[in-house]
Design an enzyme around this catalytic site. Sequence first.
Site, mmCIF file in Angstrom:
data_model
loop_
_atom_site.group_PDB
_atom_site.id
_atom_site.type_symbol
_atom_site.label_atom_id
_atom_site.label_comp_id
_atom_site.label_asym_id
_atom_site.label_seq_id
_atom_site.Cartn_x
_atom_site.Cartn_y
_atom_site.Cartn_z
ATOM 1 N N GLU A 1 -44.839 -5.682 104.353
ATOM 2 C CA GLU A 1 -43.591 -5.440 105.093
ATOM 3 C C GLU A 1 -42.794 -6.746 105.060
ATOM 4 O O GLU A 1 -43.327 -7.808 105.347
ATOM 5 C CB GLU A 1 -43.907 -5.011 106.533
ATOM 6 N N ASP B 1 -42.323 3.434 99.824
ATOM 7 C CA ASP B 1 -41.461 4.121 100.793
ATOM 8 C C ASP B 1 -40.310 3.199 101.187
ATOM 9 O O ASP B 1 -40.208 2.737 102.326
ATOM 10 C CB ASP B 1 -42.314 4.517 102.016
ATOM 11 N N SER C 1 -46.771 5.511 108.645
ATOM 12 C CA SER C 1 -47.754 5.667 107.573
ATOM 13 C C SER C 1 -48.989 4.768 107.759
ATOM 14 O O SER C 1 -50.109 5.229 107.488
ATOM 15 C CB SER C 1 -47.102 5.449 106.199
ATOM 16 N N HIS D 1 -45.169 12.258 105.713
ATOM 17 C CA HIS D 1 -46.482 12.038 106.330
ATOM 18 C C HIS D 1 -47.399 13.250 106.181
ATOM 19 O O HIS D 1 -48.612 13.099 106.086
ATOM 20 C CB HIS D 1 -46.292 11.644 107.802
ATOM 21 N N ASP E 1 -42.591 -8.976 99.767
ATOM 22 C CA ASP E 1 -41.833 -7.928 99.090
ATOM 23 C C ASP E 1 -42.830 -6.878 98.563
ATOM 24 O O ASP E 1 -43.793 -7.215 97.873
ATOM 25 C CB ASP E 1 -41.061 -8.573 97.936
ATOM 26 N N GLY E 2 -42.564 -5.629 98.876
ATOM 27 C CA GLY E 2 -43.477 -4.573 98.460
ATOM 28 C C GLY E 2 -43.605 -4.450 96.953
ATOM 29 O O GLY E 2 -44.663 -4.079 96.431
ATOM 30 N N HIS F 1 -44.058 -0.622 101.758
ATOM 31 C CA HIS F 1 -42.955 -0.757 102.723
ATOM 32 C C HIS F 1 -43.472 -0.147 104.035
ATOM 33 O O HIS F 1 -43.195 0.996 104.358
ATOM 34 C CB HIS F 1 -41.716 -0.003 102.256
#
Length: 285
Positions: A118, A164, A100, A19, A143-144, A42
Amino acid sequence: MLSYRHLFHAGNFADVFKHALLVRLLAALARKAKPYCYLDTHAGTGRYDLAHAWAQKAREFEHGIARVWQRADVPAALAEYLALVRAGNPDGVLRRYPGSPCIARALLRPGDRMVLAELNRADFAELAEHFAGDRQVQVRRMDGFEALGAFLPPQERRGLVLIDSSFDRAGEFARIAAALAGAYRRWATGVYAVWYPIAAPPAVRRFEREVAETGIRRILQLELTVAPERGADAPPAGRMHGCGMLVVNPPWRLDEEAGPLLDWLRGALAQDGRGASAVRWLVPE
Ligand SMILES: C[S@@+](CC[C@H](N)C(=O)[O-])C[C@H]1O[C@@H](n2cnc3c(N)ncnc32)[C@H](O)[C@@H]1O
């Protein structure tokens, strides 16, 4: 596959590393007036209650954000991130930690926007509820890796993608390398930040090779370890003792700025100061 819940780990050393860099990357995008798009593949739940039983189970935040959030002697490059954490805990007791999405939202300017993906149903529901009605934020349960195909390139043609992953299934390093290559083919001028754990260094070395072989240029590699890799004090094999980030198309001078920042974090977060930090070009210009 989706047993991972970030609340167990929120605010740990890896979150601080990730971060702190995320804030620098978004601040760099804000140097130009032109709007940008932030894609978080994500996203997690967006923010975390450190008093929750899951966060209290291992209290990982004690070895992370708790060690730094109130320090006065921080490098300038950390100030904005820590100010955000302090703003979420105005009474001086560390109870909330921003993920994030909330960090990015705090830095978004009126013309900017963000897209959050997500996959976990419960985490998505929490995230969607938090940003309900926010016209600058789009939240998707998907799905990311598919989100990379769906949302890139963004109409703004400027922006940052954070990948991530929770690394809770086999083959994740290879999946990320392939996804990064695909995303880069769609949008070669975007900034990509890829977080990864350091638990088994050979897996990281293989990942480096796979990414280097994609042909992508300008990849900066940043790493922080908080325990020695070998010796009596080393963590058990397979336990995460560090993490890293690959940044494709890093902003100007991130390489110079990140060195002192990560070295300061190493001093604050490593066991007896005995970890390591590194900034190197995995692939130069
Ligand atoms: C490390 S956490 C994210 C933390 C968040 N980026 C932050 O910094 O606050 C990883 C998240 O990815 C989610 N996830 C796992 N596999 C996914 C996938 N294929 N696509 C999208 N999300 C996924 C998990 O449910 C988890 O919430």
